[in-house]
Design a protein around this motif. Structure first.
Motif, PDB file in Angstrom:
ATOM      1  N   VAL A  38      29.100  91.393  42.588  1.00  0.00           N
ATOM      2  CA  VAL A  38      29.337  90.275  41.495  1.00  0.00           C
ATOM      3  C   VAL A  38      27.732  90.053  41.512  1.00  0.00           C
ATOM      4  N   ILE A  39      27.026  89.256  42.690  1.00  0.00           N
ATOM      5  CA  ILE A  39      26.322  88.961  42.771  1.00  0.00           C
ATOM      6  C   ILE A  39      24.697  89.799  42.051  1.00  0.00           C
ATOM      7  N   GLU A  40      24.420  91.183  42.103  1.00  0.00           N
ATOM      8  CA  GLU A  40      23.809  91.954  41.286  1.00  0.00           C
ATOM      9  C   GLU A  40      24.248  91.732  39.425  1.00  0.00           C
ATOM     10  N   VAL A  41      25.321  92.421  39.210  1.00  0.00           N
ATOM     11  CA  VAL A  41      25.801  92.607  37.904  1.00  0.00           C
ATOM     12  C   VAL A  41      25.689  90.849  37.160  1.00  0.00           C
ATOM     13  N   VAL A  42      25.956  90.028  38.177  1.00  0.00           N
ATOM     14  CA  VAL A  42      25.607  88.298  37.178  1.00  0.00           C
ATOM     15  C   VAL A  42      24.328  88.546  37.412  1.00  0.00           C
ATOM     16  N   THR A  43      23.428  88.379  37.852  1.00  0.00           N
ATOM     17  CA  THR A  43      22.196  88.457  37.980  1.00  0.00           C
ATOM     18  C   THR A  43      21.581  88.916  36.466  1.00  0.00           C
ATOM     19  N   LYS A  44      22.040  90.478  36.304  1.00  0.00           N
ATOM     20  CA  LYS A  44      21.074  91.138  35.877  1.00  0.00           C
ATOM     21  C   LYS A  44      21.854  90.632  34.393  1.00  0.00           C
ATOM     22  N   LEU A  45      23.167  90.712  33.629  1.00  0.00           N
ATOM     23  CA  LEU A  45      23.455  89.521  33.363  1.00  0.00           C
ATOM     24  C   LEU A  45      22.891  87.824  32.347  1.00  0.00           C
ATOM     25  N   PHE A  46      22.019  87.390  33.745  1.00  0.00           N
ATOM     26  CA  PHE A  46      21.423  85.941  33.393  1.00  0.00           C
ATOM     27  C   PHE A  46      20.199  86.574  32.620  1.00  0.00           C
ATOM     28  N   LEU A  47      19.358  87.796  33.274  1.00  0.00           N
ATOM     29  CA  LEU A  47      18.586  88.439  32.865  1.00  0.00           C
ATOM     30  C   LEU A  47      18.255  88.713  31.835  1.00  0.00           C
ATOM     31  N   VAL A  48      19.213  89.338  30.923  1.00  0.00           N
ATOM     32  CA  VAL A  48      19.697  90.256  30.104  1.00  0.00           C
ATOM     33  C   VAL A  48      19.550  89.512  28.766  1.00  0.00           C
ATOM     34  N   VAL A  49      20.502  88.311  28.881  1.00  0.00           N
ATOM     35  CA  VAL A  49      20.673  87.255  28.348  1.00  0.00           C
ATOM     36  C   VAL A  49      19.591  86.571  27.651  1.00  0.00           C
ATOM     37  N   GLN A  50      18.337  85.427  28.735  1.00  0.00           N
ATOM     38  CA  GLN A  50      17.973  85.484  28.408  1.00  0.00           C
ATOM     39  C   GLN A  50      16.354  85.869  28.112  1.00  0.00           C
ATOM     40  N   ASN A  51      16.365  87.930  28.319  1.00  0.00           N
ATOM     41  CA  ASN A  51      15.240  88.143  27.795  1.00  0.00           C
ATOM     42  C   ASN A  51      15.732  88.373  26.172  1.00  0.00           C
ATOM     43  N   ALA A  52      16.892  88.504  25.541  1.00  0.00           N
ATOM     44  CA  ALA A  52      17.511  88.737  24.473  1.00  0.00           C
ATOM     45  C   ALA A  52      17.019  87.589  23.607  1.00  0.00           C
ATOM     46  N   THR A  53      17.474  85.963  23.961  1.00  0.00           N
ATOM     47  CA  THR A  53      17.711  84.899  23.712  1.00  0.00           C
ATOM     48  C   THR A  53      16.592  83.863  23.471  1.00  0.00           C
ATOM     49  N   GLY A  54      16.190  84.463  24.606  1.00  0.00           N
ATOM     50  CA  GLY A  54      14.880  83.052  25.322  1.00  0.00           C
ATOM     51  C   GLY A  54      15.711  82.047  25.992  1.00  0.00           C
ATOM     52  N   LYS A  55      17.235  82.348  26.290  1.00  0.00           N
ATOM     53  CA  LYS A  55      17.329  80.759  27.020  1.00  0.00           C
ATOM     54  C   LYS A  55      18.533  81.931  27.957  1.00  0.00           C
ATOM     55  N   PRO A  56      18.558  81.749  29.113  1.00  0.00           N
ATOM     56  CA  PRO A  56      19.376  81.702  29.978  1.00  0.00           C
ATOM     57  C   PRO A  56      21.206  81.383  29.950  1.00  0.00           C
ATOM     58  N   PRO A  57      21.986  82.438  30.198  1.00  0.00           N
ATOM     59  CA  PRO A  57      23.072  81.789  30.225  1.00  0.00           C
ATOM     60  C   PRO A  57      23.495  80.441  30.987  1.00  0.00           C
ATOM     61  N   ASP A  58      25.152  79.816  30.981  1.00  0.00           N
ATOM     62  CA  ASP A  58      24.909  78.655  31.863  1.00  0.00           C
ATOM     63  C   ASP A  58      25.689  79.521  33.016  1.00  0.00           C
ATOM     64  N   ILE A  59      25.104  79.458  34.690  1.00  0.00           N
ATOM     65  CA  ILE A  59      26.412  80.022  35.107  1.00  0.00           C
ATOM     66  C   ILE A  59      27.291  78.692  36.330  1.00  0.00           C
ATOM     67  N   THR A  60      28.101  79.105  35.772  1.00  0.00           N
ATOM     68  CA  THR A  60      29.241  77.706  36.800  1.00  0.00           C
ATOM     69  C   THR A  60      29.922  77.939  37.927  1.00  0.00           C
ATOM     70  N   ILE A  61      29.557  77.218  38.604  1.00  0.00           N
ATOM     71  CA  ILE A  61      30.243  78.563  40.479  1.00  0.00           C
ATOM     72  C   ILE A  61      31.307  76.685  40.239  1.00  0.00           C
ATOM     73  N   THR A  62      32.720  76.447  40.892  1.00  0.00           N
ATOM     74  CA  THR A  62      33.374  75.743  41.193  1.00  0.00           C
ATOM     75  C   THR A  62      34.916  76.565  41.313  1.00  0.00           C
ATOM     76  N   THR A  63      35.506  75.543  41.894  1.00  0.00           N
ATOM     77  CA  THR A  63      36.819  75.907  41.757  1.00  0.00           C
ATOM     78  C   THR A  63      37.968  76.089  40.421  1.00  0.00           C
ATOM     79  N   GLU A  64      37.471  75.223  40.181  1.00  0.00           N
ATOM     80  CA  GLU A  64      38.314  74.881  38.637  1.00  0.00           C
ATOM     81  C   GLU A  64      37.299  74.752  38.064  1.00  0.00           C
ATOM     82  N   PHE A  65      37.969  75.920  36.616  1.00  0.00           N
ATOM     83  CA  PHE A  65      37.589  75.764  35.271  1.00  0.00           C
ATOM     84  C   PHE A  65      38.038  76.569  33.824  1.00  0.00           C
TER      85      PHE A  65
END
Length: 282
Positions: free
Chosen positions: A216-243
């Motif tokens: 999970v750490i790897e796939v989220v990191t890679k998705l973060f970079l893919v979105v950042q490279n594609a759009t110029g802005k990284p996705p928000d990463i929410t780390i919490t117990t409820e969402f």
């Protein structure tokens, strides 16, 4: 000067993390500090030159993972010593896969593995082949390698996780363009995206994607970079117990509860769906 003679005859290590340095007299402290700093800059430069582009990309991924998860996700420390392999099922070498993605321009795969998709209705684990290309996230049939659906990188708005030891991540997808909106849908993307989440003439939102993977750490990191490279802005990463998550026609609240286990195996996770709540018991 004896100090300079020692530096010349027995130079300090070229390792960037080494801290050995010969002692010196008080009157030469300023000189010693300056030389030590210059030596460190030089050996760091030499160390970086040894890396090819692939190694630099891997280092960038590890640094990005640290920025996202350090002191935020309990399972992050165990991922530090694990290299980000990316293609765990050798999908890049598969001739059939190359034919399948030739039209959607998803040949460049940065991650591929068998993961668990968590069903929205009952929270059951369903194995799928998940692939992340430089342009999109793809859910693929394990046997035929046909695309079930494709989420373009610019449609990924946010990724949510808990701070605990579980391996669950929720990929939040942007809502489709509403019929009354003045913004026109990207028809070229529709043609290149068989099985895309958003239907055809009248977009119908299928909802966010809930995944469980030991990487999970790897796939989220890679998705973060893919979105950042594609759009110029990284996705928000929410780390919490409820969402909140969007399951198409309804909004569901994800709630994580833990008993304090140091390791959590997929089979030890209980997921209970109660109306508009999805409780994950660890």
């Amino acid at each position: 000067c004896r100090f300079l003679s020692v530096l010349t005859s027995d130079p300090p290590s070229d390792s960037p993390i080494a801290d050995d340095w010969p002692p010196t007299l008080p009157c030469l402290v300023t000189l010693s500090t300056t030389l030590r700093r210059l030596h460190h800059f030089h050996r760091c430069s030499k160390y970086r030159l040894r890396f090819g582009q692939t190694a630099r990309n891997r280092m960038r991924e590890k640094v990005t993972a640290s920025m996202i998860f350090r002191d935020r996700k309990a399972s992050y420390p165990r991922s530090i010593g694990h290299p980000f392999i990316g293609d765990y099922v050798r999908l890049r070498q598969n001739a059939q896969w190359k034919k399948v993605v030739s039209e959607s321009n998803d040949q460049f795969v940065v991650f591929a593995d068998i993961v668990n998709k968590i069903t929205r209705s009952a929270g059951k684990f369903v194995p799928i082949l998940l692939a992340v290309s430089t342009n999109a996230l793809l859910v693929v049939d394990q046997r035929t390698l046909q695309l079930k659906y494709r989420i373009p990188a610019n449609d990924i708005a946010r990724i949510s996780l808990s701070p605990f030891m579980d391996d669950i991540a929720v990929v939040h997808v942007k809502a489709p363009v509403s019929p009354g909106s003045t913004e026109l849908p990207d028809t070229s993307q529709k043609l290149n995206s068989p099985g895309c989440l958003f239907g055809s003439d009248h977009p119908k939102r299928k909802g966010d994607l809930v995944l469980q993977t030991c990487h999970v750490i790897e796939v989220v990191t890679k998705l973060f970079l893919v979105v950042q490279n594609a759009t110029g802005k990284p996705p928000d990463i929410t780390i919490t117990t409820e969402f909140e998550t969007n399951f198409g026609e309804s909004t569901v609240i994800f709630l994580f509860r833990t008993t304090g286990l140091t390791e959590v195996a997929p089979g030890h996770i209980r997921i209970i769906r109660r109306h508009n709540r999805m409780e994950v018991l660890l």
